[in-house]
Design an enzyme around this catalytic site. Structure first.
Site, mmCIF file in Angstrom:
data_model
loop_
_atom_site.group_PDB
_atom_site.id
_atom_site.type_symbol
_atom_site.label_atom_id
_atom_site.label_comp_id
_atom_site.label_asym_id
_atom_site.label_seq_id
_atom_site.Cartn_x
_atom_site.Cartn_y
_atom_site.Cartn_z
ATOM 1 N N ARG A 48 6.681 -11.399 -10.292
ATOM 2 C CA ARG A 48 5.972 -12.670 -9.524
ATOM 3 C C ARG A 48 6.390 -13.816 -10.405
ATOM 4 O O ARG A 48 6.084 -14.031 -11.599
ATOM 5 C CB ARG A 48 4.740 -12.773 -9.107
ATOM 6 C CG ARG A 48 4.354 -13.661 -7.980
ATOM 7 C CD ARG A 48 2.807 -13.327 -7.577
ATOM 8 N NE ARG A 48 3.198 -12.488 -6.473
ATOM 9 C CZ ARG A 48 1.817 -12.211 -5.701
ATOM 10 N NH1 ARG A 48 0.630 -12.403 -6.121
ATOM 11 N NH2 ARG A 48 1.930 -11.364 -4.508
ATOM 12 N N GLU A 64 10.337 -5.009 -4.361
ATOM 13 C CA GLU A 64 10.109 -4.729 -2.877
ATOM 14 C C GLU A 64 10.681 -3.384 -2.555
ATOM 15 O O GLU A 64 9.827 -2.374 -1.647
ATOM 16 C CB GLU A 64 10.574 -5.783 -1.837
ATOM 17 C CG GLU A 64 10.008 -6.966 -1.937
ATOM 18 C CD GLU A 64 8.437 -7.023 -1.664
ATOM 19 O OE1 GLU A 64 7.793 -6.150 -1.032
ATOM 20 O OE2 GLU A 64 7.622 -7.815 -2.040
ATOM 21 N N THR A 70 4.817 2.741 -2.312
ATOM 22 C CA THR A 70 4.184 3.130 -3.374
ATOM 23 C C THR A 70 3.093 2.023 -4.162
ATOM 24 O O THR A 70 3.335 0.883 -3.324
ATOM 25 C CB THR A 70 5.675 3.358 -4.467
ATOM 26 O OG1 THR A 70 6.449 4.027 -3.868
ATOM 27 C CG2 THR A 70 5.132 3.972 -5.918
ATOM 28 N N LEU A 107 9.395 8.326 -8.464
ATOM 29 C CA LEU A 107 8.969 7.440 -7.530
ATOM 30 C C LEU A 107 8.877 7.868 -6.079
ATOM 31 O O LEU A 107 8.389 7.523 -4.988
ATOM 32 C CB LEU A 107 9.772 6.081 -7.488
ATOM 33 C CG LEU A 107 9.262 4.944 -8.381
ATOM 34 C CD1 LEU A 107 10.390 3.729 -8.329
ATOM 35 C CD2 LEU A 107 7.902 4.596 -8.072
ATOM 36 N N GLY A 108 9.537 9.188 -5.865
ATOM 37 C CA GLY A 108 9.740 9.380 -4.537
ATOM 38 C C GLY A 108 10.621 8.667 -3.239
ATOM 39 O O GLY A 108 11.159 7.737 -3.836
ATOM 40 N N TYR A 147 12.078 -5.934 6.951
ATOM 41 C CA TYR A 147 10.982 -6.254 5.931
ATOM 42 C C TYR A 147 11.353 -6.675 4.731
ATOM 43 O O TYR A 147 11.039 -7.948 3.928
ATOM 44 C CB TYR A 147 10.141 -5.015 5.595
ATOM 45 C CG TYR A 147 9.226 -5.376 4.504
ATOM 46 C CD1 TYR A 147 8.136 -6.126 4.642
ATOM 47 C CD2 TYR A 147 9.671 -4.956 2.856
ATOM 48 C CE1 TYR A 147 7.292 -6.356 3.493
ATOM 49 C CE2 TYR A 147 8.857 -5.545 2.082
ATOM 50 C CZ TYR A 147 7.725 -6.115 2.405
ATOM 51 O OH TYR A 147 6.904 -6.639 1.149
ATOM 52 N N ASP A 165 4.492 -6.467 6.181
ATOM 53 C CA ASP A 165 4.176 -5.003 5.596
ATOM 54 C C ASP A 165 2.791 -4.569 6.037
ATOM 55 O O ASP A 165 1.934 -5.077 6.967
ATOM 56 C CB ASP A 165 4.084 -5.054 4.104
ATOM 57 C CG ASP A 165 3.188 -5.721 3.510
ATOM 58 O OD1 ASP A 165 2.309 -6.475 4.064
ATOM 59 O OD2 ASP A 165 2.897 -5.844 2.214
ATOM 60 N N CYS A 224 -15.146 -9.912 3.520
ATOM 61 C CA CYS A 224 -14.973 -11.142 4.594
ATOM 62 C C CYS A 224 -15.691 -12.285 4.067
ATOM 63 O O CYS A 224 -15.179 -13.502 4.332
ATOM 64 C CB CYS A 224 -15.544 -10.648 5.845
ATOM 65 S SG CYS A 224 -14.614 -9.299 6.703
ATOM 66 N N CYS A 227 -13.229 -14.378 2.338
ATOM 67 C CA CYS A 227 -11.805 -14.633 3.234
ATOM 68 C C CYS A 227 -11.701 -16.143 3.649
ATOM 69 O O CYS A 227 -12.858 -16.648 4.144
ATOM 70 C CB CYS A 227 -11.766 -13.724 4.155
ATOM 71 S SG CYS A 227 -10.292 -13.871 5.262
ATOM 72 N N SER A 322 6.619 13.266 3.220
ATOM 73 C CA SER A 322 6.106 12.555 4.306
ATOM 74 C C SER A 322 5.737 13.180 5.486
ATOM 75 O O SER A 322 4.885 13.144 6.300
ATOM 76 C CB SER A 322 6.749 11.287 4.342
ATOM 77 O OG SER A 322 8.253 11.364 4.634
HETATM 78 S S1 SF4 Z 1 -9.121 -11.153 7.871
HETATM 79 FE FE1 SF4 Z 1 -10.664 -11.895 6.363
HETATM 80 S S2 SF4 Z 1 -12.475 -12.159 7.948
HETATM 81 FE FE2 SF4 Z 1 -11.101 -10.729 8.818
HETATM 82 S S3 SF4 Z 1 -11.567 -8.674 8.525
HETATM 83 FE FE3 SF4 Z 1 -9.819 -9.587 7.010
HETATM 84 S S4 SF4 Z 1 -11.043 -10.303 5.309
HETATM 85 FE FE4 SF4 Z 1 -12.649 -10.018 6.857
#
Ligand code: SF4
Length: 370
Positions: A48, A64, A70, A107-108, A147, A165, A224, A227, A322
């Site tokens: 990155r 990627e 992996t 790495l497969g 992707y 992804d 959450c 989030c 797989s």
């Molecule tokens: S998007 Fe955010 S609020 Fe919704 S399930 Fe995922 S972590 Fe929880």
């Protein structure tokens, strides 16, 4: 409990949520909230670029491809080794396929290594060593799917693209409480993901989605409370985020069986061959064996590469691919020095093993050399 959203009922992120968002009125997720979160919580990863620096397309491409199927932890030493050995796409293009497969061993999913090499050759040979900067141009490269094309286009070239992804899918499925099961839901999830894209900073947004899925919106026990979209998430409002994404029941993985023939000459050389270029473990090195099939092979000795006193060892090798699990019995034989290799086979001493592209399953078989 909020009604589940369908694609038709989802508002674009710049507008207030429509009535279809359910009983609980949820505002559409704001991509800028996620970008603010990313600015504070982005993961430091070797591939990155620092904030504000445009990423090198080769590094995005390499990482990627390696990261498909992996984990980040597994990929890191391979990524470092590849970059040290082949620091540019032209250097990778100049390598022999066998060298790349050998460096990839462990790495497969070896088709990825072959695609990596083929793609590097196309970029070096047909594009002057520069990756195309559009999704369409990238998609025309061998082995580059939607992707990877979207990842390179957004992260390295700041194009408006959504590299969806597993992390993206999980976040989107929860935000919109998508009831359709994977893999069928993929089309709907992709269309919903497009509605989340910001007006700028496409590369950061792509990586922010990956980071949110990897560190907060995790498969189990999503955090959450941390989030940035918790006020916009239908699954969290319903109290059951772990129920998403809905997955179709998996078909049972069949078991295939076979016998691997470990022929060892008195000078220590082992009988090996190269698998066909196309198909499972294509172009990789293997110990000869019977066909791998679900039914027991009748009279395995007729598949032995040469006449010898074959001894069936008590132990065997198990490996999971797989699409099937493999159980290999191992038969071993000692042969005099000077025994010639049958057609399509070669004798290789252990000192030559590092140059061979052994898949993991064959590394397990070779443990029975002694
Ligand atoms: S998007 Fe955010 S609020 Fe919704 S399930 Fe995922 S972590 Fe929880």
């Amino acid at each position: 409990m909020p009604a589940r959203a369908s694609l038709a009922s989802v508002s674009p992120p710049t507008k207030p949520a429509g009535p279809g968002r359910g009983v609980v009125a949820l505002a559409a997720p704001d991509p800028r909230a996620l970008l603010r979160w990313y600015d504070r919580h982005r993961r430091e990863l070797p591939w990155r670029a620092p904030p504000g620096v445009r990423q090198d397309p080769y590094k995005v491409f390499l990482s990627e491809i390696m990261l498909q199927q992996t984990t980040v932890v597994t990929v890191q030493p391979y990524y470092a080794a590849f970059l040290a050995r082949w620091p540019s796409v032209t250097a990778l293009a100049a390598a022999r396929l066998e060298e790349v497969l050998s460096a990839w061993a462990g790495l497969g999913y070896y088709a990825r290594a072959r695609n990596l090499h083929a793609c590097a050759r196309a970029v070096a040979g047909e594009h002057g060593g520069r990756f195309p900067d559009s999704v369409e141009g990238l998609l025309a490269l061998p082995g580059v799917g939607p992707y990877t094309a979207a990842a390179i286009a957004s992260i390295a070239h700041e194009r408006r693209a959504a590299p969806v992804d597993g992390n993206w899918e999980r976040v989107v499925a929860r935000l919109f409480a998508v009831e359709e099961a994977l893999p069928k839901a993929r089309k709907q999830l992709r269309a919903l993901a497009e509605t989340l894209l910001p007006a700028a900073r496409f590369g950061d947004f792509a990586q922010a989605m990956m980071d949110l899925g990897a560190t907060v919106c995790t498969p189990r026990k999503p955090a959450c409370i941390l989030c940035p979209w918790r006020e916009n998430c239908a699954a969290q409002a319903a109290g059951n985020p772990e129920a998403y994404p809905v997955k179709a029941a998996k078909a049972a993985r069949p078991t295939r069986r076979g016998v691997a023939f470990l022929a060892v000459r008195a000078d220590g050389a082992v009988l090996l061959r190269t698998r066909p270029e196309k198909g499972l473990l294509g172009s990789m090195t293997e110990v000869p064996s019977t066909p791998w099939q679900e039914d027991e092979t009748a009279d395995p000795a007729r598949h032995a590469p040469l006449k010898a006193q074959w001894q069936a060892l008590n132990a065997g090798v198990s490996h999971v691919f797989s699409h099937f699990a493999l159980e290999l019995a191992v038969w071993r034989a000692r042969l005099p020095a000077g025994t010639p290799a049958p057609a399509g086979h070669r004798w290789v001493k252990p000192a030559g093993f590092p140059a061979e592209a052994f898949p993991s399953v064959m590394v397990k078989v070779l443990e029975y050399l002694e």
